[in-house]
Design a protein around this motif. Structure first.
Motif, PDB file in Angstrom:
ATOM      1  N   TYR A 186     -14.574  17.706  -8.943  1.00 38.88           N
ATOM      2  CA  TYR A 186     -13.951  16.388  -8.774  1.00 38.88           C
ATOM      3  C   TYR A 186     -13.505  16.237  -7.327  1.00 38.88           C
ATOM      4  O   TYR A 186     -13.107  17.209  -6.686  1.00 38.88           O
ATOM      5  CB  TYR A 186     -12.728  16.257  -9.682  1.00 38.88           C
ATOM      6  CG  TYR A 186     -13.068  16.104 -11.137  1.00 38.88           C
ATOM      7  CD1 TYR A 186     -13.496  14.878 -11.634  1.00 38.88           C
ATOM      8  CD2 TYR A 186     -12.962  17.178 -12.006  1.00 38.88           C
ATOM      9  CE1 TYR A 186     -13.808  14.731 -12.973  1.00 38.88           C
ATOM     10  CE2 TYR A 186     -13.283  17.032 -13.351  1.00 38.88           C
ATOM     11  CZ  TYR A 186     -13.706  15.813 -13.828  1.00 38.88           C
ATOM     12  OH  TYR A 186     -14.020  15.665 -15.149  1.00 38.88           O
ATOM     13  N   GLU A 187     -13.577  15.011  -6.844  1.00 39.30           N
ATOM     14  CA  GLU A 187     -13.098  14.726  -5.496  1.00 39.30           C
ATOM     15  C   GLU A 187     -12.241  13.479  -5.553  1.00 39.30           C
ATOM     16  O   GLU A 187     -12.446  12.625  -6.402  1.00 39.30           O
ATOM     17  CB  GLU A 187     -14.277  14.473  -4.543  1.00 39.30           C
ATOM     18  CG  GLU A 187     -15.056  15.721  -4.235  1.00 39.30           C
ATOM     19  CD  GLU A 187     -16.294  15.450  -3.385  1.00 39.30           C
ATOM     20  OE1 GLU A 187     -16.567  14.278  -3.052  1.00 39.30           O
ATOM     21  OE2 GLU A 187     -16.984  16.442  -3.068  1.00 39.30           O
ATOM     22  N   THR A 188     -11.299  13.379  -4.628  1.00 41.09           N
ATOM     23  CA  THR A 188     -10.531  12.136  -4.525  1.00 41.09           C
ATOM     24  C   THR A 188     -11.047  11.380  -3.296  1.00 41.09           C
ATOM     25  O   THR A 188     -11.578  11.992  -2.367  1.00 41.09           O
ATOM     26  CB  THR A 188      -9.028  12.425  -4.402  1.00 41.09           C
ATOM     27  OG1 THR A 188      -8.849  13.507  -3.509  1.00 41.09           O
ATOM     28  CG2 THR A 188      -8.435  12.805  -5.748  1.00 41.09           C
ATOM     29  N   PRO A 189     -10.925  10.050  -3.296  1.00 42.86           N
ATOM     30  CA  PRO A 189     -11.482   9.274  -2.183  1.00 42.86           C
ATOM     31  C   PRO A 189     -10.836   9.651  -0.849  1.00 42.86           C
ATOM     32  O   PRO A 189      -9.671  10.016  -0.804  1.00 42.86           O
ATOM     33  CB  PRO A 189     -11.151   7.820  -2.547  1.00 42.86           C
ATOM     34  CG  PRO A 189     -10.820   7.825  -3.996  1.00 42.86           C
ATOM     35  CD  PRO A 189     -10.307   9.193  -4.315  1.00 42.86           C
ATOM     36  N   GLU A 190     -11.626   9.569   0.211  1.00 38.37           N
ATOM     37  CA  GLU A 190     -11.105   9.803   1.561  1.00 38.37           C
ATOM     38  C   GLU A 190     -10.032   8.765   1.855  1.00 38.37           C
ATOM     39  O   GLU A 190     -10.227   7.582   1.582  1.00 38.37           O
ATOM     40  CB  GLU A 190     -12.236   9.607   2.589  1.00 38.37           C
ATOM     41  CG  GLU A 190     -13.361  10.618   2.498  1.00 38.37           C
ATOM     42  CD  GLU A 190     -12.965  11.953   3.095  1.00 38.37           C
ATOM     43  OE1 GLU A 190     -12.262  11.938   4.132  1.00 38.37           O
ATOM     44  OE2 GLU A 190     -13.325  13.002   2.525  1.00 38.37           O
ATOM     45  N   PRO A 191      -8.907   9.199   2.424  1.00 37.09           N
ATOM     46  CA  PRO A 191      -7.916   8.188   2.797  1.00 37.09           C
ATOM     47  C   PRO A 191      -8.481   7.266   3.882  1.00 37.09           C
ATOM     48  O   PRO A 191      -9.284   7.694   4.712  1.00 37.09           O
ATOM     49  CB  PRO A 191      -6.738   8.994   3.312  1.00 37.09           C
ATOM     50  CG  PRO A 191      -7.233  10.385   3.519  1.00 37.09           C
ATOM     51  CD  PRO A 191      -8.521  10.559   2.785  1.00 37.09           C
ATOM     52  N   ARG A 192      -8.078   6.014   3.838  1.00 40.06           N
ATOM     53  CA  ARG A 192      -8.534   5.076   4.859  1.00 40.06           C
ATOM     54  C   ARG A 192      -7.732   5.259   6.132  1.00 40.06           C
ATOM     55  O   ARG A 192      -6.618   5.767   6.101  1.00 40.06           O
ATOM     56  CB  ARG A 192      -8.349   3.643   4.362  1.00 40.06           C
ATOM     57  CG  ARG A 192      -9.382   3.246   3.353  1.00 40.06           C
ATOM     58  CD  ARG A 192      -9.096   1.908   2.732  1.00 40.06           C
ATOM     59  NE  ARG A 192      -9.988   1.727   1.607  1.00 40.06           N
ATOM     60  CZ  ARG A 192     -11.160   1.098   1.688  1.00 40.06           C
ATOM     61  NH1 ARG A 192     -11.548   0.560   2.811  1.00 40.06           N
ATOM     62  NH2 ARG A 192     -11.936   1.013   0.631  1.00 40.06           N
ATOM     63  N   GLY A 193      -8.283   4.816   7.251  1.00 38.53           N
ATOM     64  CA  GLY A 193      -7.545   4.871   8.510  1.00 38.53           C
ATOM     65  C   GLY A 193      -6.377   3.884   8.483  1.00 38.53           C
ATOM     66  O   GLY A 193      -6.200   3.148   7.519  1.00 38.53           O
ATOM     67  N   ALA A 194      -5.585   3.896   9.533  1.00 40.44           N
ATOM     68  CA  ALA A 194      -4.420   3.013   9.574  1.00 40.44           C
ATOM     69  C   ALA A 194      -4.865   1.552   9.608  1.00 40.44           C
ATOM     70  O   ALA A 194      -5.942   1.226  10.091  1.00 40.44           O
ATOM     71  CB  ALA A 194      -3.580   3.332  10.803  1.00 40.44           C
ATOM     72  N   VAL A 195      -4.010   0.700   9.086  1.00 44.52           N
ATOM     73  CA  VAL A 195      -4.314  -0.729   9.030  1.00 44.52           C
ATOM     74  C   VAL A 195      -4.269  -1.335  10.437  1.00 44.52           C
ATOM     75  O   VAL A 195      -3.448  -0.949  11.276  1.00 44.52           O
ATOM     76  CB  VAL A 195      -3.327  -1.441   8.065  1.00 44.52           C
ATOM     77  CG1 VAL A 195      -1.890  -1.243   8.481  1.00 44.52           C
ATOM     78  CG2 VAL A 195      -3.632  -2.933   7.936  1.00 44.52           C
ATOM     79  N   THR A 196      -5.210  -2.243  10.694  1.00 45.58           N
ATOM     80  CA  THR A 196      -5.187  -3.016  11.939  1.00 45.58           C
ATOM     81  C   THR A 196      -4.485  -4.339  11.636  1.00 45.58           C
ATOM     82  O   THR A 196      -4.940  -5.083  10.766  1.00 45.58           O
ATOM     83  CB  THR A 196      -6.635  -3.303  12.420  1.00 45.58           C
ATOM     84  OG1 THR A 196      -7.283  -2.042  12.621  1.00 45.58           O
ATOM     85  CG2 THR A 196      -6.646  -4.107  13.705  1.00 45.58           C
ATOM     86  N   TRP A 197      -3.362  -4.598  12.327  1.00 48.10           N
ATOM     87  CA  TRP A 197      -2.605  -5.817  12.040  1.00 48.10           C
ATOM     88  C   TRP A 197      -3.152  -6.999  12.821  1.00 48.10           C
ATOM     89  O   TRP A 197      -3.535  -6.862  13.988  1.00 48.10           O
ATOM     90  CB  TRP A 197      -1.123  -5.620  12.394  1.00 48.10           C
ATOM     91  CG  TRP A 197      -0.460  -4.569  11.541  1.00 48.10           C
ATOM     92  CD1 TRP A 197      -0.180  -3.283  11.901  1.00 48.10           C
ATOM     93  CD2 TRP A 197      -0.038  -4.701  10.183  1.00 48.10           C
ATOM     94  NE1 TRP A 197       0.404  -2.607  10.856  1.00 48.10           N
ATOM     95  CE2 TRP A 197       0.516  -3.446   9.790  1.00 48.10           C
ATOM     96  CE3 TRP A 197      -0.065  -5.748   9.251  1.00 48.10           C
ATOM     97  CZ2 TRP A 197       1.027  -3.222   8.511  1.00 48.10           C
ATOM     98  CZ3 TRP A 197       0.450  -5.505   7.983  1.00 48.10           C
ATOM     99  CH2 TRP A 197       0.991  -4.262   7.620  1.00 48.10           C
ATOM    100  N   VAL A 198      -3.202  -8.120  12.156  1.00 49.48           N
ATOM    101  CA  VAL A 198      -3.614  -9.357  12.816  1.00 49.48           C
ATOM    102  C   VAL A 198      -2.473 -10.355  12.628  1.00 49.48           C
ATOM    103  O   VAL A 198      -1.942 -10.487  11.522  1.00 49.48           O
ATOM    104  CB  VAL A 198      -4.920  -9.911  12.192  1.00 49.48           C
ATOM    105  CG1 VAL A 198      -5.306 -11.231  12.832  1.00 49.48           C
ATOM    106  CG2 VAL A 198      -6.055  -8.893  12.316  1.00 49.48           C
ATOM    107  N   ASP A 199      -2.113 -11.048  13.685  1.00 49.39           N
ATOM    108  CA  ASP A 199      -1.020 -12.015  13.602  1.00 49.39           C
ATOM    109  C   ASP A 199      -1.430 -13.215  12.739  1.00 49.39           C
ATOM    110  O   ASP A 199      -2.576 -13.680  12.806  1.00 49.39           O
ATOM    111  CB  ASP A 199      -0.660 -12.488  15.012  1.00 49.39           C
ATOM    112  CG  ASP A 199       0.650 -13.249  15.007  1.00 49.39           C
ATOM    113  OD1 ASP A 199       1.693 -12.593  15.173  1.00 49.39           O
ATOM    114  OD2 ASP A 199       0.622 -14.486  14.793  1.00 49.39           O
ATOM    115  N   ALA A 200      -0.491 -13.680  11.905  1.00 48.38           N
ATOM    116  CA  ALA A 200      -0.796 -14.777  10.981  1.00 48.38           C
ATOM    117  C   ALA A 200      -1.282 -16.031  11.705  1.00 48.38           C
ATOM    118  O   ALA A 200      -1.992 -16.853  11.146  1.00 48.38           O
ATOM    119  CB  ALA A 200       0.434 -15.102  10.137  1.00 48.38           C
TER     120      ALA A 200
END
Lengths: 245, 323
Positions: free
Chosen positions: A214-228
């Motif tokens: 069994y494997e668990t999914p690779e963690p995603r990289g940090a979120v890229t923020w975009v201004d609203a």
């Protein structure tokens, strides 16, 4: 009506899933086990059909003694009797053989499973049981109406539904919409203790597949923020960086 | 060993997911140094059948038979098992679609074949052993499943494999299976299409919204964004439980598991059950007014803001980009 409901004992939906250090089995410490949510729908449908002296509901589970709490919950919800096949539920193929072997000479009109279990997600058992018993199977049923010796079943398809008429006996894998889940009441909980729970030994089934890791999914990289206020920047990132639009 | 792929048709034509499954089966056939045969059941016209050659099928068995015009899983399973024996296929590949889920186990049982459903990539092949990576625990994990039987069935998830055009040609051969009458017990009364738009399980882009939208009357802007992107719409469990949207749109551990290229989550906090259903998405965009929403932890792109302001602006920006 004589109805068989197949229930699976699965980790609660809020569980964080981790594995033993050799990655070959689920780390069950701290995990609460529940009746598979889709199987609860199947059970609720069966109880509704059998209500008012219209039939009996038998639940079957493949598991070792640890699953009896889950089986008692199904009895408390309203099933009349239960059978536990005393074995580790190795895979869907094994489980389906145990169910088919138990059901083959009992004259069930309807065999219900959940459309899939939320642990192994095979969605295989209903169709396997149908094939092993040589009767129709409907996977992902959204609605089931019984009329005499036949059923009208709605089946989910991509972008819609199919309405099928099927003679009984029938195996169906139930999805949301088939019935509102029922919750055990105090009377049900009391009577569950005395309802019959038979334990039978498994039949042998050839091994056709096995989980090696069994494997668990690779963690995603940090979120890229975009201004609203800069949604154009998001469109640009999705096009040029992620390349998904 | 040769490879057989079942090409499910949708009213006589093939969807993109069919070409994905053919591309996947062709890659498998190549690694096993063998050829790929496709089987089509129902009335599909010759140009559509020929198009399977362009994705690597060298031979297409065409079952055009009025009795088999519509999908009956029992009968279709008999046809595919018979075709596998006819062409000597040891490996059968099927789409993990709603119909595929009702079909693959029956095919596998007939052939005494091990079945790996929900495959997410090409398997590891080591001699006779094939090990398939498949989703498990509703997207919270993967199970590497070794098929140890002589015959094997793999059901491939949508959007798990890219299209690969080979420029090849397929030889189309009419195939006349013998099907037990017993297989036709089920009859189709009606097929109801609730959407003529993109369907959720195999959508490349999904626009999903949650309780943050406050009520079903506010879904217009979600549908407009989805239309602008050519996306399917989806929702969280509380939304379908409240009856704001149909159950068929519920994405999550107890709903549909999706694997699109782009998943846009609007006003969804990101409960563990919802995240399980979207973890296979390639890119995740989260729009939420709460910067602490757990969904941001698994997002690739995040916008902190009021959905009612951000979504119409985003739709306008997408339309401007698409021209």
């Amino acid at each position: 009506m004589n109805i068989l409901v197949c229930i699976s004992n699965v980790p609660d939906t809020t569980s964080k899933i981790t594995f033993t250090s050799d990655h070959t089995s689920l780390n069950t410490s701290g995990i609460q086990f529940i009746v598979n949510p889709y199987d609860e729908i199947a059970l609720s449908k069966a109880i509704g059909l059998a209500e008012g002296g219209n039939g009996t509901v038998t639940v079957i589970n493949i598991g070792e003694t640890g699953t009896e709490a889950t089986i008692r919950k199904a009895l408390a919800t309203g099933a009349d009797q239960a059978v536990r096949v005393n074995a580790v539920p190795r895979d869907a193929w094994f489980v389906a053989h145990q169910i088919a072997n138990y059901a083959k000479d009992k004259g069930f009109d309807l065999i219900l499973t959940g459309r899939e279990s939320i642990d192994y997600n095979g969605a295989q058992v209903a169709a396997f049981v149908g094939e092993l018993l040589g009767i129709p199977s409907i996977s992902t049923a959204k609605k089931i109406d019984i009329d005499g010796n036949a059923a009208t079943v709605e089946r989910e398809i991509e972008g819609g539904k199919e309405v099928l008429s099927v003679p009984l006996p029938l195996v169906a894998g139930t999805a949301e919409g088939v019935a509102e889940p029922r919750i055990p009441n105090m009377r049900g909980i009391m009577s569950a203790r005395t309802k019959p729970l038979d334990v039978i030994e498994p039949v042998e089934v050839p091994v056709l597949s096995k989980v090696v890791r069994y494997e668990t999914p690779e963690p995603r990289g940090a979120v890229t923020w975009v201004d609203a206020g800069e949604v154009e920047k998001l469109v640009d990132l999705l096009h040029n960086k992620a390349k998904v639009i | 060993m040769s490879v057989l792929v079942y090409t499910e048709n949708n009213n006589g034509s093939f969807k993109k997911s069919v070409y994905e499954v053919v591309s996947y089966a062709k890659a498998l056939a190549d690694s096993l140094n063998t050829s790929l045969t496709a089987i089509s059941i129902g009335n599909v016209d010759q140009p559509a059948l020929a198009s399977l050659g362009n994705y690597g099928a060298s031979r297409v068995l065409d079952v055009s038979n009025d009795q088999l015009k519509q999908f009956i899983n029992q009968a279709y399973a008999s046809v595919i098992a018979e075709a596998a024996n006819y062409v000597g296929a040891d490996l059968i590949v099927i789409s993990n679609s709603f119909s595929g889920k009702g079909l693959a186990p029956r095919v596998a049982a007939k052939l005494q074949a091990g079945l790996a459903d929900g495959a997410v990539e090409l398997p590891q092949i080591d001699g006779d052993k094939i090990t398939v990576k498949k989703t498990a625990f509703s997207g919270k994990a993967f199970a590497l499943t070794e098929l140890t039987s002589a015959k094997k069935v793999i059901a491939l998830n949508p959007n798990a494999f890219e299209l690969r055009e080979t420029g090849g040609n397929a030889e189309i051969e009419p195939f006349h299976p013998t099907i037990p009458n017993n297989d036709f017990a089920t009859a189709i009364q009606d097929i109801v299409r609730t959407t003529d738009k993109v369907t959720l399980p195999d959508a490349e882009i999904v626009v999903s919204a949650g309780r943050g939208l406050k009520g079903p009357e506010n879904w217009g802007m979600i549908e407009e964004l989805a239309d602008a992107l050519g996306a399917a719409t989806a929702c969280s469990k509380p939304v379908s439980d409240a009856g704001w949207r149909p159950h068929s749109e519920h994405v999550g551990q107890t709903g549909i598991t999706v694997s699109p290229n782009l998943y846009i989550a609007i006003g969804i906090s990101g409960a563990i059950q919802h995240l399980a259903g979207v973890s296979a998405s390639k890119t995740i965009v989260v729009i939420n007014k709460d910067p602490e929403a757990p969904f941001f932890k698994v997002a690739d792109y995040g916008i902190v803001g009021d959905a009612f302001e951000v979504v119409p602006k985003l739709t306008a920006a997408i339309k401007a980009y698409k021209g």
